[in-house]
Design a protein around this motif. Structure first.
Motif, PDB file in Angstrom:
ATOM      1  N   HIS A 246       0.835  -1.200   0.000  1.00 47.94           N
ATOM      2  CA  HIS A 246       0.000   0.000   0.000  1.00 47.94           C
ATOM      3  C   HIS A 246       0.870   1.251   0.000  1.00 47.94           C
ATOM      4  O   HIS A 246       0.685   2.165  -0.811  1.00 47.94           O
ATOM      5  N   GLU A 247       1.843   1.288   0.900  1.00 49.03           N
ATOM      6  CA  GLU A 247       2.715   2.452   1.011  1.00 49.03           C
ATOM      7  C   GLU A 247       3.592   2.628  -0.218  1.00 49.03           C
ATOM      8  O   GLU A 247       3.836   3.741  -0.671  1.00 49.03           O
TER       9      GLU A 247
ATOM     10  N   LEU B  95       1.356   4.048  -2.981  1.00 48.82           N
ATOM     11  CA  LEU B  95       1.085   5.449  -2.660  1.00 48.82           C
ATOM     12  C   LEU B  95       2.302   6.327  -2.967  1.00 48.82           C
ATOM     13  O   LEU B  95       2.189   7.371  -3.623  1.00 48.82           O
TER      14      LEU B  95
ATOM     15  N   THR C 127      -0.164  13.602   1.913  1.00 48.48           N
ATOM     16  CA  THR C 127      -0.597  12.488   2.757  1.00 48.48           C
ATOM     17  C   THR C 127      -0.928  12.987   4.165  1.00 48.48           C
ATOM     18  O   THR C 127      -1.177  12.194   5.058  1.00 48.48           O
TER      19      THR C 127
ATOM     20  N   HIS D  65      -4.924  12.470   6.991  1.00 46.18           N
ATOM     21  CA  HIS D  65      -5.372  11.260   7.678  1.00 46.18           C
ATOM     22  C   HIS D  65      -6.813  11.407   8.155  1.00 46.18           C
ATOM     23  O   HIS D  65      -7.183  12.467   8.614  1.00 46.18           O
TER      24      HIS D  65
ATOM     25  N   ASP E  60      -6.066   8.599   2.336  1.00 47.16           N
ATOM     26  CA  ASP E  60      -4.746   8.203   1.849  1.00 47.16           C
ATOM     27  C   ASP E  60      -3.985   9.354   1.219  1.00 47.16           C
ATOM     28  O   ASP E  60      -2.808   9.563   1.503  1.00 47.16           O
TER      29      ASP E  60
ATOM     30  N   GLU F  12      -8.111   7.278  -2.942  1.00 48.28           N
ATOM     31  CA  GLU F  12      -8.096   6.101  -2.073  1.00 48.28           C
ATOM     32  C   GLU F  12      -7.239   5.045  -2.752  1.00 48.28           C
ATOM     33  O   GLU F  12      -7.446   4.718  -3.925  1.00 48.28           O
TER      34      GLU F  12
END
Length: 152
Positions: free
Chosen positions: A33-34, A37, A53, A56, A59, A72
């Motif tokens: 995921h990271e 991103l 980012t 919060h 995403d 997202e």
């Protein structure tokens, strides 16, 4: 038609309590995921978008000129585009509703680790959500994402 016939195909499951036992185990978690991103955000900065980012629990937010996109990010596990699309849809709608005032709603973009299939791209598109996914050689996306310059 009488009520008994109307209920011929209606068989709800038992609503009683039950016990579920899960064995304790250790899992190795990946950080896909990271990585997804980070890679996408860096590509978008090259295209003069300002990725953030610091929004919060969302995403990512992309801003350029008067345009803002709520993004997202979803990793597609074991090719399950359905689950990833459902999760992205729910989160985008919820975040847009609760974090942005009326009259100042951002565009919505679902970013996936791989293609989720035409049916789900179409569904999200009908709901006003642009779609981008990582390919083996870079990025691709639906026509709306391409025209909005959201595909690196």
């Amino acid at each position: 038609m009488d009520q008994a016939k109307l209920l011929n195909d209606f068989r709800p499951k038992d609503s009683g309590e039950y016990i579920a036992r899960l064995a304790g185990r250790e899992l190795i978690k990946k950080r896909e995921h990271e990585d997804l991103l980070r890679s996408y955000g860096q590509e978008m900065a090259r295209m003069r978008w300002r990725p953030s980012t610091r929004v919060h629990p969302r995403d990512l937010e992309l801003v350029r000129d008067a345009h803002t996109w709520l993004v997202e990010v979803k990793v597609v596990y074991k090719g399950n585009g359905t689950e990833a699309a459902r999760a992205a849809l729910a989160q985008l709608l919820e975040y847009r509703h609760f974090f942005y005032p009326a009259g100042n709603k951002p565009g919505m973009l679902a970013l996936f680790s791989e293609e989720i299939g035409r049916a789900h791209v179409s569904l999200l598109g009908e709901l006003g959500i642009r779609v981008v996914w990582r390919t083996q050689t870079g990025w691709d996306g639906d026509k709306g994402a391409q025209s909005a310059e959201l595909v690196p």
